[in-house]
Design a protein around this motif. Sequence first.
Motif, PDB file in Angstrom:
ATOM      1  N   LEU A  85       9.199 -26.348  38.038  1.00 46.33           N
ATOM      2  CA  LEU A  85       8.524 -26.041  39.138  1.00 46.33           C
ATOM      3  C   LEU A  85       7.520 -24.598  38.912  1.00 46.33           C
ATOM      4  CD1 LEU A  85      10.766 -27.256  41.898  1.00 46.33           C
ATOM      5  CD2 LEU A  85       8.426 -28.075  41.697  1.00 46.33           C
ATOM      6  N   LEU A  86       8.644 -23.799  38.254  1.00 41.60           N
ATOM      7  CA  LEU A  86       8.315 -22.470  38.040  1.00 41.60           C
ATOM      8  C   LEU A  86       6.912 -22.348  37.116  1.00 41.60           C
ATOM      9  CD1 LEU A  86      11.269 -20.263  38.109  1.00 41.60           C
ATOM     10  CD2 LEU A  86       9.422 -20.398  40.135  1.00 41.60           C
ATOM     11  N   ILE A  87       7.067 -23.306  36.089  1.00 39.32           N
ATOM     12  CA  ILE A  87       6.069 -23.466  34.957  1.00 39.32           C
ATOM     13  C   ILE A  87       4.705 -23.880  35.637  1.00 39.32           C
ATOM     14  CG2 ILE A  87       5.141 -24.755  33.117  1.00 39.32           C
ATOM     15  CD1 ILE A  87       7.979 -24.770  32.011  1.00 39.32           C
ATOM     16  N   ALA A  88       4.795 -24.840  36.671  1.00 34.80           N
ATOM     17  CA  ALA A  88       3.634 -25.318  37.305  1.00 34.80           C
ATOM     18  C   ALA A  88       2.932 -24.274  38.051  1.00 34.80           C
ATOM     19  CB  ALA A  88       4.079 -26.534  38.192  1.00 34.80           C
ATOM     20  N   GLN A  89       3.837 -23.527  38.951  1.00 34.90           N
ATOM     21  CA  GLN A  89       3.314 -22.591  39.740  1.00 34.90           C
ATOM     22  C   GLN A  89       2.744 -21.381  39.013  1.00 34.90           C
ATOM     23  OE1 GLN A  89       6.467 -20.418  41.681  1.00 34.90           O
ATOM     24  NE2 GLN A  89       5.151 -20.309  43.641  1.00 34.90           N
ATOM     25  N   ASN A  90       3.262 -20.841  37.689  1.00 33.33           N
ATOM     26  CA  ASN A  90       2.632 -19.809  37.140  1.00 33.33           C
ATOM     27  C   ASN A  90       1.536 -20.481  36.249  1.00 33.33           C
ATOM     28  OD1 ASN A  90       4.662 -17.987  37.913  1.00 33.33           O
ATOM     29  ND2 ASN A  90       5.964 -18.538  36.171  1.00 33.33           N
ATOM     30  N   ASP A  91       1.451 -21.596  35.983  1.00 32.06           N
ATOM     31  CA  ASP A  91       0.236 -21.794  35.424  1.00 32.06           C
ATOM     32  C   ASP A  91      -0.918 -22.149  36.240  1.00 32.06           C
ATOM     33  OD1 ASP A  91      -0.751 -22.824  32.489  1.00 32.06           O
ATOM     34  OD2 ASP A  91      -1.011 -24.839  33.806  1.00 32.06           O
ATOM     35  N   ALA A  92      -0.769 -22.509  37.337  1.00 33.76           N
ATOM     36  CA  ALA A  92      -1.609 -22.416  38.508  1.00 33.76           C
ATOM     37  C   ALA A  92      -2.170 -20.894  38.598  1.00 33.76           C
ATOM     38  CB  ALA A  92      -1.225 -22.954  39.560  1.00 33.76           C
ATOM     39  N   VAL A  93      -1.502 -19.929  38.724  1.00 35.20           N
ATOM     40  CA  VAL A  93      -1.993 -18.677  38.833  1.00 35.20           C
ATOM     41  C   VAL A  93      -2.659 -18.145  37.644  1.00 35.20           C
ATOM     42  CG1 VAL A  93      -1.372 -16.094  39.063  1.00 35.20           C
ATOM     43  CG2 VAL A  93       0.151 -18.070  40.577  1.00 35.20           C
TER      44      VAL A  93
ATOM     45  N   ILE B  66       4.259 -32.087  44.771  1.00 34.58           N
ATOM     46  CA  ILE B  66       3.997 -30.695  45.475  1.00 34.58           C
ATOM     47  C   ILE B  66       2.887 -30.067  44.591  1.00 34.58           C
ATOM     48  CG2 ILE B  66       5.931 -29.751  43.726  1.00 34.58           C
ATOM     49  CD1 ILE B  66       6.365 -27.659  46.009  1.00 34.58           C
ATOM     50  N   GLU B  67       2.055 -29.600  45.046  1.00 34.73           N
ATOM     51  CA  GLU B  67       0.837 -28.971  44.375  1.00 34.73           C
ATOM     52  C   GLU B  67       1.011 -27.484  44.757  1.00 34.73           C
ATOM     53  OE1 GLU B  67      -3.345 -30.757  44.170  1.00 34.73           O
ATOM     54  OE2 GLU B  67      -3.606 -28.951  45.212  1.00 34.73           O
ATOM     55  N   PHE B  68       0.831 -26.604  43.416  1.00 34.07           N
ATOM     56  CA  PHE B  68       0.538 -25.102  43.774  1.00 34.07           C
ATOM     57  C   PHE B  68      -0.894 -24.799  43.599  1.00 34.07           C
ATOM     58  CE2 PHE B  68       4.754 -25.750  42.167  1.00 34.07           C
ATOM     59  CZ  PHE B  68       5.535 -25.223  43.174  1.00 34.07           C
ATOM     60  N   ASP B  69      -1.411 -23.868  44.336  1.00 36.73           N
ATOM     61  CA  ASP B  69      -2.615 -23.559  44.442  1.00 36.73           C
ATOM     62  C   ASP B  69      -3.034 -22.480  43.367  1.00 36.73           C
ATOM     63  OD1 ASP B  69      -1.997 -21.104  45.742  1.00 36.73           O
ATOM     64  OD2 ASP B  69      -2.640 -21.893  47.568  1.00 36.73           O
ATOM     65  N   ALA B  70      -4.329 -21.855  43.184  1.00 35.59           N
ATOM     66  CA  ALA B  70      -4.615 -20.646  42.387  1.00 35.59           C
ATOM     67  C   ALA B  70      -3.741 -19.477  42.489  1.00 35.59           C
ATOM     68  CB  ALA B  70      -6.112 -20.602  42.453  1.00 35.59           C
ATOM     69  N   LEU B  71      -3.254 -19.278  43.661  1.00 34.18           N
ATOM     70  CA  LEU B  71      -2.309 -18.093  44.057  1.00 34.18           C
ATOM     71  C   LEU B  71      -0.857 -18.422  44.007  1.00 34.18           C
ATOM     72  CD1 LEU B  71      -4.360 -16.847  47.178  1.00 34.18           C
ATOM     73  CD2 LEU B  71      -4.198 -16.029  44.705  1.00 34.18           C
ATOM     74  N   GLY B  72      -0.488 -19.510  43.515  1.00 36.14           N
ATOM     75  CA  GLY B  72       0.938 -19.900  43.478  1.00 36.14           C
ATOM     76  C   GLY B  72       1.471 -20.429  44.458  1.00 36.14           C
ATOM     77  N   GLY B  73       0.894 -20.545  45.716  1.00 35.67           N
ATOM     78  CA  GLY B  73       1.341 -20.940  46.751  1.00 35.67           C
ATOM     79  C   GLY B  73       1.305 -22.655  47.008  1.00 35.67           C
ATOM     80  N   PRO B  74       2.360 -23.208  47.314  1.00 36.62           N
ATOM     81  CA  PRO B  74       2.425 -24.788  47.477  1.00 36.62           C
ATOM     82  C   PRO B  74       1.668 -25.225  48.673  1.00 36.62           C
ATOM     83  CG  PRO B  74       4.586 -23.507  48.666  1.00 36.62           C
ATOM     84  CD  PRO B  74       3.759 -22.395  47.931  1.00 36.62           C
ATOM     85  N   ASP B  75       1.380 -26.398  48.640  1.00 32.81           N
ATOM     86  CA  ASP B  75       0.559 -27.098  49.602  1.00 32.81           C
ATOM     87  C   ASP B  75       1.361 -27.436  50.813  1.00 32.81           C
ATOM     88  OD1 ASP B  75       2.076 -29.230  48.101  1.00 32.81           O
ATOM     89  OD2 ASP B  75       0.524 -30.487  48.370  1.00 32.81           O
ATOM     90  N   SER B  76       2.743 -27.434  50.616  1.00 38.56           N
ATOM     91  CA  SER B  76       3.827 -27.744  51.565  1.00 38.56           C
ATOM     92  C   SER B  76       5.172 -27.252  50.998  1.00 38.56           C
ATOM     93  CB  SER B  76       3.910 -29.132  52.159  1.00 38.56           C
ATOM     94  OG  SER B  76       4.235 -29.934  51.134  1.00 38.56           O
ATOM     95  N   GLY B  77       6.188 -26.643  51.802  1.00 34.85           N
ATOM     96  CA  GLY B  77       7.226 -26.534  51.280  1.00 34.85           C
ATOM     97  C   GLY B  77       8.156 -28.081  51.222  1.00 34.85           C
TER      98      GLY B  77
END
Length: 171
Positions: free
Chosen positions: A55-63, A130-141
Amino acid sequence: MPMATRHSKTRAFTLIEVLVVVAIVGIAGAIVVPSMISAGTMGVQAAGRMIISDLLIAQNDAVARQRPRRVVFDQDNERYWLTDETGTMIGVNWKRGDATAGNYILDFRTDDRFQGVVIENVDFGGDQTIEFDALGGPDSGGSVDVVFKQFRYRINVATMTGRVTIAPVTP
């Protein structure tokens, strides 16, 4: 008349006695502690850590790439994978340290590290993605549970911040 001195014997343990006691306690600890923590408990904890890591890899890669990244769970088949915004699967290239095109699927049914561990109760806003946007925020919790026998851990992703946490779930 000279004063008589009285010698009292003090009792103490010798170094050998102390070492023997420490060795006995060490052996007892080596036998008792592993029996208190079963292999299944360690497996479900490892599965939880793996999901958090991905999850953190996806979030950080999105950023880093300024592009959405998704983690898609397939609860029925006990697996998940990472994709870009188009749904193309991505993998992690550890040598280069980034997420690149590849076939990265973590399948709990075929991975020996997680034998008996199952994915349950995947819910990210009514979806299993779950999708992380370019700022690392999720589309929903949301959350996902990893379970082995009576051991259950819930991984939560906070709605606004995307903070990922894990906690045991008691029945």
